[in-house]
Design a protein around this motif. Sequence first.
Motif, PDB file in Angstrom:
ATOM      1  N   LEU A  44      41.003  33.766  34.343  1.00  0.00           N
ATOM      2  CA  LEU A  44      40.693  35.183  34.580  1.00  0.00           C
ATOM      3  C   LEU A  44      39.530  35.319  35.557  1.00  0.00           C
ATOM      4  N   ILE A  45      38.488  34.518  35.356  1.00  0.00           N
ATOM      5  CA  ILE A  45      37.306  34.571  36.230  1.00  0.00           C
ATOM      6  C   ILE A  45      37.692  34.234  37.662  1.00  0.00           C
ATOM      7  N   GLU A  46      38.503  33.191  37.826  1.00  0.00           N
ATOM      8  CA  GLU A  46      38.947  32.794  39.166  1.00  0.00           C
ATOM      9  C   GLU A  46      39.774  33.897  39.823  1.00  0.00           C
ATOM     10  N   ALA A  47      40.625  34.555  39.034  1.00  0.00           N
ATOM     11  CA  ALA A  47      41.453  35.641  39.567  1.00  0.00           C
ATOM     12  C   ALA A  47      40.581  36.817  40.018  1.00  0.00           C
ATOM     13  N   LEU A  48      39.602  37.173  39.208  1.00  0.00           N
ATOM     14  CA  LEU A  48      38.695  38.274  39.566  1.00  0.00           C
ATOM     15  C   LEU A  48      37.887  37.933  40.815  1.00  0.00           C
ATOM     16  N   THR A  49      37.450  36.683  40.893  1.00  0.00           N
ATOM     17  CA  THR A  49      36.671  36.251  42.065  1.00  0.00           C
ATOM     18  C   THR A  49      37.518  36.300  43.329  1.00  0.00           C
ATOM     19  N   SER A  50      38.770  35.828  43.226  1.00  0.00           N
ATOM     20  CA  SER A  50      39.661  35.835  44.397  1.00  0.00           C
ATOM     21  C   SER A  50      39.971  37.253  44.854  1.00  0.00           C
ATOM     22  N   GLN A  51      39.913  38.216  43.927  1.00  0.00           N
ATOM     23  CA  GLN A  51      40.133  39.627  44.262  1.00  0.00           C
ATOM     24  C   GLN A  51      38.837  40.337  44.667  1.00  0.00           C
ATOM     25  N   ARG A  52      37.755  39.556  44.755  1.00  0.00           N
ATOM     26  CA  ARG A  52      36.425  40.057  45.124  1.00  0.00           C
ATOM     27  C   ARG A  52      35.863  41.055  44.116  1.00  0.00           C
ATOM     28  N   LYS A  53      36.316  40.949  42.883  1.00  0.00           N
ATOM     29  CA  LYS A  53      35.768  41.780  41.812  1.00  0.00           C
ATOM     30  C   LYS A  53      34.620  40.997  41.160  1.00  0.00           C
ATOM     31  N   TYR A  54      33.551  40.817  41.942  1.00  0.00           N
ATOM     32  CA  TYR A  54      32.489  39.898  41.540  1.00  0.00           C
ATOM     33  C   TYR A  54      31.706  40.369  40.325  1.00  0.00           C
ATOM     34  N   ALA A  55      31.489  41.667  40.208  1.00  0.00           N
ATOM     35  CA  ALA A  55      30.738  42.182  39.054  1.00  0.00           C
ATOM     36  C   ALA A  55      31.511  41.927  37.759  1.00  0.00           C
ATOM     37  N   GLU A  56      32.829  42.167  37.805  1.00  0.00           N
ATOM     38  CA  GLU A  56      33.660  41.919  36.618  1.00  0.00           C
ATOM     39  C   GLU A  56      33.716  40.424  36.317  1.00  0.00           C
ATOM     40  N   ALA A  57      33.830  39.609  37.362  1.00  0.00           N
ATOM     41  CA  ALA A  57      33.874  38.157  37.179  1.00  0.00           C
ATOM     42  C   ALA A  57      32.580  37.657  36.552  1.00  0.00           C
ATOM     43  N   GLU A  58      31.453  38.216  37.004  1.00  0.00           N
ATOM     44  CA  GLU A  58      30.165  37.791  36.457  1.00  0.00           C
ATOM     45  C   GLU A  58      30.055  38.160  34.979  1.00  0.00           C
ATOM     46  N   THR A  59      30.530  39.345  34.612  1.00  0.00           N
ATOM     47  CA  THR A  59      30.517  39.756  33.200  1.00  0.00           C
ATOM     48  C   THR A  59      31.303  38.769  32.353  1.00  0.00           C
ATOM     49  N   GLU A  60      32.485  38.377  32.850  1.00  0.00           N
ATOM     50  CA  GLU A  60      33.344  37.457  32.100  1.00  0.00           C
ATOM     51  C   GLU A  60      32.733  36.062  31.993  1.00  0.00           C
ATOM     52  N   VAL A  61      32.122  35.579  33.070  1.00  0.00           N
ATOM     53  CA  VAL A  61      31.558  34.231  33.014  1.00  0.00           C
ATOM     54  C   VAL A  61      30.344  34.185  32.089  1.00  0.00           C
ATOM     55  N   GLU A  62      29.545  35.248  32.073  1.00  0.00           N
ATOM     56  CA  GLU A  62      28.387  35.271  31.177  1.00  0.00           C
ATOM     57  C   GLU A  62      28.834  35.371  29.718  1.00  0.00           C
ATOM     58  N   LYS A  63      29.904  36.125  29.457  1.00  0.00           N
ATOM     59  CA  LYS A  63      30.459  36.198  28.095  1.00  0.00           C
ATOM     60  C   LYS A  63      30.959  34.827  27.651  1.00  0.00           C
ATOM     61  N   ALA A  64      31.633  34.135  28.581  1.00  0.00           N
ATOM     62  CA  ALA A  64      32.165  32.809  28.255  1.00  0.00           C
ATOM     63  C   ALA A  64      31.035  31.819  27.978  1.00  0.00           C
ATOM     64  N   ILE A  65      29.972  31.881  28.758  1.00  0.00           N
ATOM     65  CA  ILE A  65      28.834  30.970  28.555  1.00  0.00           C
ATOM     66  C   ILE A  65      28.146  31.253  27.218  1.00  0.00           C
ATOM     67  N   ARG A  66      28.020  32.541  26.871  1.00  0.00           N
ATOM     68  CA  ARG A  66      27.438  32.882  25.560  1.00  0.00           C
ATOM     69  C   ARG A  66      28.321  32.361  24.429  1.00  0.00           C
ATOM     70  N   TYR A  67      29.636  32.462  24.611  1.00  0.00           N
ATOM     71  CA  TYR A  67      30.590  31.962  23.610  1.00  0.00           C
ATOM     72  C   TYR A  67      30.420  30.448  23.423  1.00  0.00           C
ATOM     73  N   VAL A  68      30.265  29.735  24.539  1.00  0.00           N
ATOM     74  CA  VAL A  68      30.074  28.279  24.489  1.00  0.00           C
ATOM     75  C   VAL A  68      28.825  27.934  23.680  1.00  0.00           C
ATOM     76  N   CYS A  69      27.762  28.684  23.893  1.00  0.00           N
ATOM     77  CA  CYS A  69      26.486  28.416  23.208  1.00  0.00           C
ATOM     78  C   CYS A  69      26.606  28.537  21.689  1.00  0.00           C
ATOM     79  N   LYS A  70      27.590  29.299  21.220  1.00  0.00           N
ATOM     80  CA  LYS A  70      27.768  29.518  19.782  1.00  0.00           C
ATOM     81  C   LYS A  70      28.684  28.473  19.129  1.00  0.00           C
ATOM     82  N   GLN A  71      29.252  27.570  19.943  1.00  0.00           N
ATOM     83  CA  GLN A  71      30.271  26.655  19.418  1.00  0.00           C
ATOM     84  C   GLN A  71      29.733  25.325  18.909  1.00  0.00           C
TER      85      GLN A  71
END
Length: 207
Positions: free
Chosen positions: A22-49
């Motif tokens: 999803l992040i790669e798709a958003l980035t390729s569509q130049r939806k950088y703000a949305e991509a950044e939101t998703e990557v930060e959510k994913a990183i927070r999720y990783v920290c909880k695992q």
Amino acid sequence: ADSNEDELRRNIAEHLDSKITLIEALTSQRKYAEAETEVEKAIRYVCKQDGKVEKWIVYRLALERGLIQRMLNRFPETIKSYRKLLADVEADNELRIDPALEGRVWWELALTLHESLDYPAAAVAYENALANHSPEDPNHYNILLSLGDCSLGTRGLAKANDYYQKVFASSHALDLDKLKARVGMAKVLYELRDYRQASSTFETLLT
């Protein structure tokens, strides 16, 4: 218990793999703000695992974060992200043995420094990236071209020409890379004020 643990790890990996897609798709569509939101959510999720996430996934997410920051022209932040990732790779015996991993981060860092016009620092990063890409790898010649451009940017004309010549003379370089190398060589001639030879080379390139 072991099978449950393995299944949990697989589920986490599948979830994060879909997130990266999803992040790669958003980035390729130049939806950088949305991509950044998703990557930060994913990183927070990783920290909880609690260490249940495969290292390559953590690495990929860090790369995606840096790429998005670069696309948003937040160069100081991007440089900090990539330098931290390099330190993490260097400190991890499992990741450090794969030159492709370290080479990718050095290349991304070099691109960021290059775009921020810090040519000397970019050249150092490109050299480190080059050391992790063999001459049989087409990316080896992209890096050599970039090193030529950095040398051109700092008026290191002889060095720039040497990098371009290496690309032009290689049997592994792509035709497009050889064309770019000839353009670089023509620019060197122009900077040396050899206008006649530079003009002749540019005329040849037009065809």
